[in-house]
Design a protein around this motif. Structure first.
Motif, PDB file in Angstrom:
ATOM      1  N   LEU A 240       0.892  -1.366  -0.043  1.00  0.00           N
ATOM      2  CA  LEU A 240      -0.106   0.062   0.064  1.00  0.00           C
ATOM      3  C   LEU A 240       0.890   1.224   0.031  1.00  0.00           C
ATOM      4  N   ASP A 241       0.444   2.112  -0.611  1.00  0.00           N
ATOM      5  CA  ASP A 241       1.251   3.499  -0.652  1.00  0.00           C
ATOM      6  C   ASP A 241       0.729   4.269   0.632  1.00  0.00           C
TER       7      ASP A 241
ATOM      8  N   LYS B 217      13.929   0.161 -10.861  1.00  0.00           N
ATOM      9  CA  LYS B 217      14.071   1.568 -10.548  1.00  0.00           C
ATOM     10  C   LYS B 217      12.735   2.209 -10.520  1.00  0.00           C
ATOM     11  N   GLN B 218      11.699   1.791 -11.665  1.00  0.00           N
ATOM     12  CA  GLN B 218      10.593   2.401 -11.552  1.00  0.00           C
ATOM     13  C   GLN B 218       9.693   1.921 -10.578  1.00  0.00           C
ATOM     14  N   LEU B 219      10.030   0.731 -10.211  1.00  0.00           N
ATOM     15  CA  LEU B 219       8.863   0.302  -9.078  1.00  0.00           C
ATOM     16  C   LEU B 219       9.533   0.964  -7.658  1.00  0.00           C
ATOM     17  N   ASN B 220      10.839   0.976  -7.401  1.00  0.00           N
ATOM     18  CA  ASN B 220      11.318   1.604  -6.208  1.00  0.00           C
ATOM     19  C   ASN B 220      10.932   3.415  -6.209  1.00  0.00           C
ATOM     20  N   ASP B 221      10.836   3.668  -7.489  1.00  0.00           N
ATOM     21  CA  ASP B 221      10.436   5.195  -7.229  1.00  0.00           C
ATOM     22  C   ASP B 221       8.969   5.372  -6.936  1.00  0.00           C
ATOM     23  N   LEU B 222       8.232   4.358  -7.244  1.00  0.00           N
ATOM     24  CA  LEU B 222       6.592   4.331  -6.842  1.00  0.00           C
ATOM     25  C   LEU B 222       6.231   3.835  -5.498  1.00  0.00           C
ATOM     26  N   ARG B 223       7.024   3.174  -5.094  1.00  0.00           N
ATOM     27  CA  ARG B 223       6.777   2.410  -3.498  1.00  0.00           C
ATOM     28  C   ARG B 223       7.144   3.398  -2.673  1.00  0.00           C
ATOM     29  N   ASP B 224       6.478   3.320  -1.499  1.00  0.00           N
ATOM     30  CA  ASP B 224       6.939   4.108  -0.257  1.00  0.00           C
ATOM     31  C   ASP B 224       7.945   3.512   0.805  1.00  0.00           C
ATOM     32  N   LYS B 225       7.885   2.101   0.492  1.00  0.00           N
ATOM     33  CA  LYS B 225       9.039   1.303   1.367  1.00  0.00           C
ATOM     34  C   LYS B 225       8.733   1.343   2.654  1.00  0.00           C
ATOM     35  N   LYS B 226       7.436   1.299   3.098  1.00  0.00           N
ATOM     36  CA  LYS B 226       7.103   1.300   4.316  1.00  0.00           C
ATOM     37  C   LYS B 226       6.968  -0.336   5.044  1.00  0.00           C
ATOM     38  N   TYR B 227       6.714  -1.278   4.199  1.00  0.00           N
ATOM     39  CA  TYR B 227       6.304  -2.639   4.304  1.00  0.00           C
ATOM     40  C   TYR B 227       5.318  -2.747   5.618  1.00  0.00           C
ATOM     41  N   GLU B 228       4.217  -2.359   5.260  1.00  0.00           N
ATOM     42  CA  GLU B 228       3.054  -2.152   6.519  1.00  0.00           C
ATOM     43  C   GLU B 228       2.479  -3.400   6.782  1.00  0.00           C
TER      44      GLU B 228
END
Length: 514
Positions: free
Chosen positions: A190-191, A213-224
């Motif tokens: 989730l964003d 790289k595109q997926l990393n730019d899209l994600r917020d990397k919170k692993y919620e």
């Protein structure tokens, strides 16, 4: 023919001289004759070995090994892994020269990011539901896994039994064992606003690196979100920290390089197989596959223990070294007499025997001539008065002079100094011979029965100067040792000599008295 015999003799003398020159060489790893490295429980076996009543020395006390490790940790699964880091601490103890057991803790953090669209997975919930709804039921899996692992491994050393070198400098080993793993696997599904990720802007036809790289730019990397899982999760307090508990099998190999007798550096590869397809949060395409952990580590190992009482860990000691040292320069081994032609059996070979018909049992000199110790003209084997002073000669046919027998020469006491007798330890203020002391004293009694002409000096110690009751306590312990040997083991009391000296009041020492 004679020249060959003399050449053979010269070679034998040269070999004897060479062996004598190396007589002081002792093993560098462990000297089996050193009883200071042997524990009290194995001292009976060590005493029997030193007295040639057993072929095998006692196993020495050896050091423990404390290990610190760190290195590359990753999960081999469906989702491509990023390099992760792991670190650990271990404690290892030798069971023998080849096998040892090691307990180890490893902590690690692993991450992974796929680059393909895959069907959503529903297992113990569906954290990807919102993302799948935006993308026609497809997702691009990712994960972050925080892992704790406790292992108990059996290690087999493969390079410490050496035929051509005394002490190993490199130790190569293999391992296998059991682990229990706690894994917290989370996904970034989730964003920041709690919505699913829309992949419509991702070019999945590009290179893998560009897609990631595109997926990393899209994600917020919170692993919620908790990742889908196969089987149970165990809650430990917070929703995002729910754990998967898994049993696992370990296999691996490693190599260690000795820096000193205290330190060594190693490199190890260890695979841990929990037999679970969801360690990376996603099972394999077309059905479940089994993920596993890979830990490639650099290890710094320390040997723990008092070097005056313990040897190095046994996997660093070549068990053949002591046997080879005895073959090269015997210190304990009883060598058989050489078998050479000797018709009269007097110990002098025939080619050097100047009296080839000496009666059996007659003592002879180095030329094979019957000895005449006192020079009275009667050989020793006929002489009834072996040492007749010159002022008592001439003698009769039996070698007896005309003066009285001197008192000093009536008895010749055999030397008993080669015997090795152990000490007996008492705890506290006890004077009673316990089970441990009985085993040691039984070995002493066996030695004394085999040497009936040897007396024993029994020494007690009064302890520190001014210590109350020290002399009395020491004397009672000496009496207890003598009573046990006399009453229980049948040793004649007349063979014991008692004394008290300063020293460790908990010890009674036994030594040959002749």
């Amino acid at each position: 023919m004679a020249s060959k015999k003399y050449l053979l003799l010269a070679g034998a003398v040269g070999l004897l001289a060479a062996s004598t020159s190396f007589a002081q060489v002792t093993p560098t790893g462990y000297d089996a004759l050193d009883s200071t490295k042997v524990g009290r429980g194995r001292m009976v076996q060590q005493t029997n070995f030193l007295n040639h009543q057993s072929n095998f020395p006692a196993k020495p006390r050896d050091m423990w090994e404390l290990g610190l490790s760190g290195g590359l940790h990753l999960i081999d699964g469906t989702v491509p892994a990023w390099p992760g880091f792991g670190g650990g601490i271990s404690l290892r103890k030798a069971l023998g020269h080849t096998f040892s057991v090691r307990a180890e803790y490893i902590g690690s953090i692993d991450k992974g990011q796929d680059y393909k669209l895959r069907p959503t997975v529903i297992a113990n919930g569906n954290p990807w539901a919102k993302t799948a709804a935006l993308n026609g039921g497809y997702i691009v899996p990712n994960y972050r896994s925080q892992n704790h692992q406790l292992s108990l491994d059996m290690i087999a050393s493969l390079s410490n039994i050496l035929f051509y070198r005394a002490e190993p400098k490199i130790n190569w080993y293999v391992l296998a064992g059991y682990s229990i793993v706690s894994a917290d696997v989370d996904v970034d599904a989730l964003d920041a606003n709690g919505n699913g990720y829309d992949y419509s802007g991702i070019n999945f036809g590009a290179k893998r690196s560009d897609i990631r790289k595109q997926l990393n730019d899209l994600r917020d990397k919170k692993y919620e979100q908790n990742a889908p899982s196969q089987g149970n999760r165990i809650a430990i307090g917070r929703h995002n920290d729910n754990q998967l508990i898994r049993h696992a099998l370990d296999v691996g190999t490693g190599i260690a390089f000795k820096i000193s007798k205290r330190f060594n550096l190693g490199v190890e590869e260890k695979l841990t197989m929990p037999f679970d397809a969801y360690l990376d949060g996603y099972p394999g395409p077309g059905g479940s596959t089994k993920d596993f952990y890979s830990y490639t580590s650099l290890r710094l190992n320390f040997n723990l223990g008092n070097s005056s009482k313990r040897v190095q860990p046994l996997w660093w000691i070549n068990p053949l070294e002591y046997a080879y040292s005895e073959l090269s320069a015997p210190r304990h081994m009883k060598l058989p007499a050489p078998i050479l032609p000797d018709a009269d059996g007097d110990g002098v070979t025939d080619q050097f025997d100047r009296e080839p018909n000496t009666p059996a049992g007659a003592p002879v000199d180095s030329h094979g001539v019957a000895k005449d110790t006192d020079g009275d003209g009667v050989p020793d084997y006929k002489d009834k008065q072996l040492i007749t002073p010159t002022y008592c000669q001439p003698v009769d046919a039996d070698g007896v002079g005309k003066c009285p027998d001197p008192e000093c020469c009536k008895h010749i006491t055999p030397a008993c100094a080669s015997l090795v007798l152990p000490s007996v330890s008492f705890k506290g203020t006890t004077t009673k011979v316990g089970k441990d002391q009985e085993a040691i004293l039984a070995s002493v009694a066996s030695t004394l029965k085999a040497n009936p002409s040897c007396n024993v000096l029994v020494t007690g110690h009064a302890g520190a100067k001014g210590k109350k009751g020290g002399v009395d306590l020491s004397s009672r312990r000496v009496d207890a040792v003598i009573d046990y040997l006399a009453d229980k083991q049948g040793i004649d009391r007349g063979r014991f000599i008692k004394q008290n000296t300063p020293g460790d009041s908990g010890t009674v020492d036994l030594a040959p008295a002749n």
